[in-house]
Enzyme design. Structure first.
Site, PDB file in Angstrom:
ATOM      1  CB  ALA A 614       4.302  -8.909  11.736  1.00  0.00           C
ATOM      2  CB  SER A 615       7.473  -6.182  13.784  1.00  0.00           C
ATOM      3  OG  SER A 615       8.660  -5.765  14.430  1.00  0.00           O
ATOM      4  N   GLY A 616       5.985  -4.040  14.705  1.00  0.00           N
ATOM      5  CA  GLY A 616       5.345  -2.815  15.172  1.00  0.00           C
ATOM      6  C   GLY A 616       3.836  -2.878  15.064  1.00  0.00           C
ATOM      7  CB  ALA A 815       9.041  -2.509  15.935  1.00  0.00           C
ATOM      8  NE  ARG A 816      11.068  -1.549   8.369  1.00  0.00           N
ATOM      9  CZ  ARG A 816      10.302  -0.582   7.868  1.00  0.00           C
ATOM     10  NH1 ARG A 816       9.340  -0.877   7.031  1.00  0.00           N
ATOM     11  NH2 ARG A 816      10.503   0.676   8.213  1.00  0.00           N
TER      12      ARG A 816
END
Length: 824
Positions: A614-616, A815-816
């Protein structure tokens, strides 16, 4: 006597390496006559005589005894050869020959080789201790190359030093040889042609040898050799042999003929490496599954930065290889906590299904399980349980802990700049309860997880969904109750387990040291590879780090280096990114994504998502040609934020104050003491908005979507893998091995082609290196005046913030994933 010496001198002048040729010309200085082989592919301890470059092909150790009775050569001979290898490139060998009869000779040899399959060199030093060549030292050199599976080459120079002997005018002449080997039907048939020629009298004394070796059935092999010269006077020689192999022992009976006489040999082998046995071996692998999902690195190797493969990836590769092993009859999996989420548990479950589909019996023995571990066990033929096992199969649950109230009481303010209400990670530090958006996301994900768990279990266990859910509603339960509910099959003691498994597999030999395909590898050339490049844990800049406290950190520098290594390796046909990460540093994620874009210009790249990408983590994955996710993978979370704690109120309580002098209006945006001013907040938000725009722009380009459509499914929203596929963020549903099969096809291999190697490319950082590079501890970790009055309140927030050192570091976009979803 003079005629005998003259005859022996003439024979020595025409010495040669090949053993069938040796039978024809009676070369006593080479010792006993060995069975047919070629200098292009000799690879046992007898390579000491054939071609010393082949010594490095011995894995573990190899001991061969040879006995010869020869009418042709008028002698009786005995010889012992021993060899071992050190790693993949270095080999050592020793040999002793003793001949008696027409000529007595004792020969001691020592050799070494260095180099990989593609090209190796070797040397043998020979001491002749008695007979006409007493006291002579001779040196042999050899080269060997196995560039591809079907072709090998060899070259030797014997008697490099051209030594003289006690007999006047007798010199052991220097001799050259070239050989080529072919395998037209993989490892079943091996053909070789060797040409031996001295430096002088080339046309008169040159000879050719043809060698053929074949495996009739596993453990039963034949060999034959023919040698001839180029003149009418040159004798024709023929040899043949029949060999029978057990795993660590082998016997070969051979005979030959030349000049009207016969020659008989037998050879016995003892070896540490296992050969294909004529007696089928049915093995029962006993495997302990405990904390395979751990990301910590508490070993000495991790402290020093020695690379080590991720234990979960290694376990998954182990199960996949075991499915194709004909010697494996069954697997007993002892489960005592696995440390994996539902997505990875579902991957293991799929691997167990492949084992069963391949005809292997698979049993589970439960010591401690939760929902994820039970999902794995549910695929087995039978589930056994210890009588007092921890059986906590009570349904999926997720809990979020909030520290907003504690921060308020302590006087800590957390300033946040983010895009989208669903980007709710900072809520843990600013709120006291769950937002509507976070609740919506979690409920959607838990619905998918609950549905998948029920679907998988009921299909395999033959129960209704209603019965399964009724059992879950009973919560924690003793194993005997689980048996009544149909969730497990038997509650047994360890002794009863042994009896039941032996009854089911009477021919199975239990082993805890089982390795798939642990037989001697006779393959030429290097295997084609599918490279797995992991992204595990939090994403950060620099090198990978691993510690028993903070877990795994995937460093952008290490990832890019590992990816480049995979791209540069000519044996790698495709790359699989294995991502199990909730993201992290935005810049690091972007750099890793850019590296993926460059890599796929040269080789196919497929992304496989584990429990979370997810995210990063999604940022890195979206650069691939294709993305695979498990239905319960946590993914999406396309968004960014920046959070900064301000401890002014807390510090003031203890008499700590701060004054600052600036030269610009908005300086101090990353200061931990003062909260943001409105101007600083607007500047930070503009910064975050710009990064978010870049993020969704790259998603749109990579996924071939409209930017506005990406924005609709982004804004920090977390999706299950199943929902992400429906939204266009994921291409296929499946685990790592499904992604590997797709990568194989993209890399030019057929889906059914098993002649490849799954290699993990993983650069490793060190705990010591990361500790030495740490900045000073943050203020929250420093003793404060009268600190004894606040530890109970500070402890949980410090513990929660501890893994997120970014809160106390230089300003960085995160980006977490919003929160840690821990299914219990």
């Amino acid at each position: 006597m003079a005629r005998l010496v003259a005859s022996f001198v003439a024979l020595l002048a025409a010495t040669s390496l090949a053993q069938t040729i040796n039978l024809a010309n009676g070369d006593f200085s080479r010792g006993v006559t060995l069975l047919p082989d070629s200098l292009a592919f000799a690879d046992e301890s007898t390579a000491l005589t054939y071609n010393p470059a082949g010594l490095g092909r011995v894995d573990s150790w190899n001991l061969i005894y040879v006995h010869e009775r020869s009418q042709t050569r008028q002698l009786t001979g005995n010889a012992v050869f021993a060899a071992t290898s050190l790693g993949d490139t270095f080999g050592l060998g020793l040999g002793v020959n003793a001949l008696s009869g027409g000529n007595n000779l004792t020969r001691f040899s020592a050799g070494a080789s260095f180099g990989p399959q593609a090209f190796s060199g070797g040397v043998t030093a020979n001491w002749l201790l008695n007979g006409p060549t007493r006291g002579v030292f001779a040196l042999d050199l050899g080269l060997q190359s196995r560039p591809v599976r079907w072709l090998s080459f060899g070259a030797t120079v014997r008697n490099v030093n051209a030594p003289t002997t006690p007999t006047p005018d007798l010199v052991l002449a220097r001799e050259w040889a070239l050989g080529v080997g072919l395998r037209p039907f993989d490892e079943i048939v091996t053909l070789g042609v060797d040409w031996y020629f001295p430096e002088q009298r080339l046309s008169e004394l040159s000879r050719l040898q043809y060698t053929a070796k074949a495996t009739i059935i596993r453990g039963l092999r034949v060999s034959a050799g023919v040698s001839h010269g180029f003149t009418p006077q040159a004798p024709l020689a023929f040899q043949a042999g029949l060999g029978v192999d057990l795993e660590n022992f082998g016997y070969t009976q051979g005979f030959g003929t030349a000049n009207g006489g016969f020659d008989f040999q037998f050879m016995g082998r003892l070896s540490g490496e296992k050969y294909g046995s004529i007696v089928p071996a049915k093995k029962l692998a006993v495997i302990s599954v405990g904390d395979i999902g751990s990301e910590g690195g508490s070993t000495v190797g991790s402290l020093l930065g020695i690379a080590s493969e991720d234990r979960y990836l290694r376990f998954l590769r182990f199960l996949d290889r075991a499915a194709g092993d004909p010697d494996l009859a069954g697997v007993l999996i002892k489960i005592e906590g696995a440390g994996v989420g539902l997505a990875r548990a579902d991957e293991v479950r799929a691997a167990i299904e492949r084992l069963r589909a391949a005809g292997k019996k698979v049993y589970a023995y439960i010591l401690s399980v939760g929902d994820a571990e039970y999902l794995m066990a549910s695929a087995c033929d039978e589930i056994f349980s210890a009588s007092e096992a921890m059986y906590i199969v009570d349904g999926v649950r997720s809990a979020i802990t909030y520290f907003g109230g504690a921060a308020e009481q302590l006087g800590i303010t957390v300033d946040v700049a983010r895009v989208g209400a669903y980007k709710s990670f900072p809520d843990q530090f600013t709120r006291k309860d769950m937002s509507d958006e976070q609740r919506e996301t979690l409920n959607a994900y838990l619905d998918t997880a609950d549905s998948l768990l029920a679907e998988r279990v009921t299909a395999r266990r033959g129960m209704t969904v209603e019965a399964w859910k009724a059992g879950l509603d009973e919560g924690i339960k003793p194993p005997r109750r689980a048996k009544e509910l149909g969730q497990i099959d038997h509650v047994v003691t360890p002794q009863q387990l042994d009896e039941r498994v032996k009854a089911a597999l009477p021919d199975g030999k239990a082993t805890r040291s089982y390795r798939p395909f642990d037989q001697r590898d006779t393959r030429w050339g290097s295997k084609r590879k599918i490279a797995v490049v992991p992204v595990l844990g939090n994403i950060a800049g620099g090198k990978n780090q691993s510690s028993p406290i903070g877990g795994a950190i995937s460093g952008a520098e290490s990832f890019i280096a590992a990816l480049k290594e995979a791209v540069d390796d000519t044996d790698v046909k495709a790359i699989v990114l294995r991502i199990d990460s909730g993201g992290g540093d935005g810049l690091a994620s972007d750099l890793m994504y850019r590296a993926v874009l460059e890599a796929k210009k040269k080789k196919p790249v497929v992304a496989s998502m584990g429990d979370a990408a997810a995210s990063g983590g999604y940022y890195v994955a979206m650069g691939a040609d294709e993305i695979w996710a498990n239905p319960t993978t946590l993914t999406g979370s396309i968004g960014v934020f920046y959070a900064k704690p301000a401890i002014k109120n807390l510090a003031n309580r203890y008499g700590v104050t701060q004054e600052s002098i600036t030269r610009s209006k908005l300086a101090g945006v990353a200061d931990f003491f003062e909260p943001w001013t409105e101007g600083q907040r607007l500047a930070a938000q503009k910064w975050i908005d710009d990064f978010y725009d870049t993020f969704i722009t790259e998603v749109a380009a990579s996924r071939k979507m409209k930017k506005e459509d990406v924005d609709l499914v982004a804004r920090g929203r977390v999706w299950s893998g199943k929902d992400a596929k429906a939204k266009g963020l994921v291409d296929q549903l499946g685990g790592l091995m499904e992604a590997v099969r797709s990568a194989k096809v993209k890399g030019g291999l057929s889906e059914s082609d098993d002649d490849f190697q799954l290699s993990i490319f993983q650069a490793q950082g060190s705990v010591l290196g990361s500790l030495l590079g740490l900045a000073a501890p943050s203020l929250l970790e420093q003793p404060l005046p009268n600190a004894s009055v606040i530890p109970t309140a500070l402890d949980p927030i410090v513990k929660q913030l501890g893994p997120y050192g970014w809160l106390f570091g230089p300003p960085a976009v995160q980006a977490r994933m919003e929160y840690q979803v821990d299914l219990r």
